[in-house]
Motif scaffolding. Structure first.
Motif, PDB file in Angstrom:
ATOM      1  N   GLY A 119     -17.316  29.121 -47.335  1.00  0.00           N
ATOM      2  CA  GLY A 119     -17.260  27.953 -46.463  1.00  0.00           C
ATOM      3  C   GLY A 119     -16.805  28.267 -45.056  1.00  0.00           C
ATOM      4  N   GLY A 120     -16.324  29.462 -44.840  1.00  0.00           N
ATOM      5  CA  GLY A 120     -15.816  29.848 -43.537  1.00  0.00           C
ATOM      6  C   GLY A 120     -16.919  30.268 -42.575  1.00  0.00           C
ATOM      7  N   SER A 121     -16.484  30.715 -41.387  1.00  0.00           N
ATOM      8  CA  SER A 121     -17.410  31.081 -40.321  1.00  0.00           C
ATOM      9  C   SER A 121     -17.061  32.437 -39.732  1.00  0.00           C
ATOM     10  N   LEU A 122     -18.075  33.113 -39.239  1.00  0.00           N
ATOM     11  CA  LEU A 122     -17.916  34.359 -38.495  1.00  0.00           C
ATOM     12  C   LEU A 122     -18.998  34.395 -37.427  1.00  0.00           C
ATOM     13  N   THR A 123     -18.695  35.092 -36.331  1.00  0.00           N
ATOM     14  CA  THR A 123     -19.708  35.343 -35.322  1.00  0.00           C
ATOM     15  C   THR A 123     -19.871  36.839 -35.145  1.00  0.00           C
ATOM     16  N   LEU A 124     -21.070  37.326 -35.381  1.00  0.00           N
ATOM     17  CA  LEU A 124     -21.387  38.725 -35.167  1.00  0.00           C
ATOM     18  C   LEU A 124     -22.005  38.899 -33.790  1.00  0.00           C
TER      19      LEU A 124
ATOM     20  N   MET B 233     -22.385  32.387 -37.902  1.00  0.00           N
ATOM     21  CA  MET B 233     -22.593  32.140 -39.327  1.00  0.00           C
ATOM     22  C   MET B 233     -21.583  31.118 -39.809  1.00  0.00           C
ATOM     23  N   ASN B 234     -22.072  29.980 -40.245  1.00  0.00           N
ATOM     24  CA  ASN B 234     -21.238  28.914 -40.767  1.00  0.00           C
ATOM     25  C   ASN B 234     -21.553  28.680 -42.240  1.00  0.00           C
ATOM     26  N   GLY B 235     -20.650  28.024 -42.923  1.00  0.00           N
ATOM     27  CA  GLY B 235     -20.876  27.712 -44.331  1.00  0.00           C
ATOM     28  C   GLY B 235     -21.158  28.945 -45.161  1.00  0.00           C
TER      29      GLY B 235
END
Length: 111
Positions: A15-20, A82-84
């Motif tokens: 459920g978390g988010s990351l940005t590459l 990237m979400n969810g």
């Protein structure tokens, strides 16, 4: 040949988010789109998203509506928001431009 360097991977809960980010060694405009791929353990590398020079985007069905690819022309990067995130998103993520590939950045989605 352009050099590509990915960053931003890590461990995140479902459920978390990351940005590459994918940093390019050259600011010159390429004829090729910028792509993100990923490879999970024991699986083949698969397409995730792409963005053309005219900002046309394309996504794998598995990430549509959750991931967003974009260009940051100030930093000369192509980012993947990237979400969810789901456990099945766990993989090494690679960026590509033409025949050039980065070294990858690991994303682990786990509680």
């Amino acid at each position: 040949q352009v050099q590509l360097v990915e960053s931003g991977g890590g461990l995140v809960q479902p459920g978390g988010s990351l940005t590459l980010s994918c940093a390019k060694s050259s600011a010159a405009t390429s004829i090729w789109p910028m792509d993100w791929y990923r490879q999970a353990p024991g699986k083949q590398r698969e397409f995730v998203a792409s963005i053309s020079n005219s900002e046309i985007t394309n996504y794998a069905d598995s990430v549509k509506g959750r991931f967003t690819i974009s260009r940051n022309n100030v930093k000369n990067t192509v980012d993947l928001q990237m979400n969810g995130l789901k456990p099945e998103d766990t993989a090494v993520y690679y960026c590509r431009e033409g025949s050039s590939w980065g070294q990858g950045t690991q994303v682990i989605v786990s509680a």
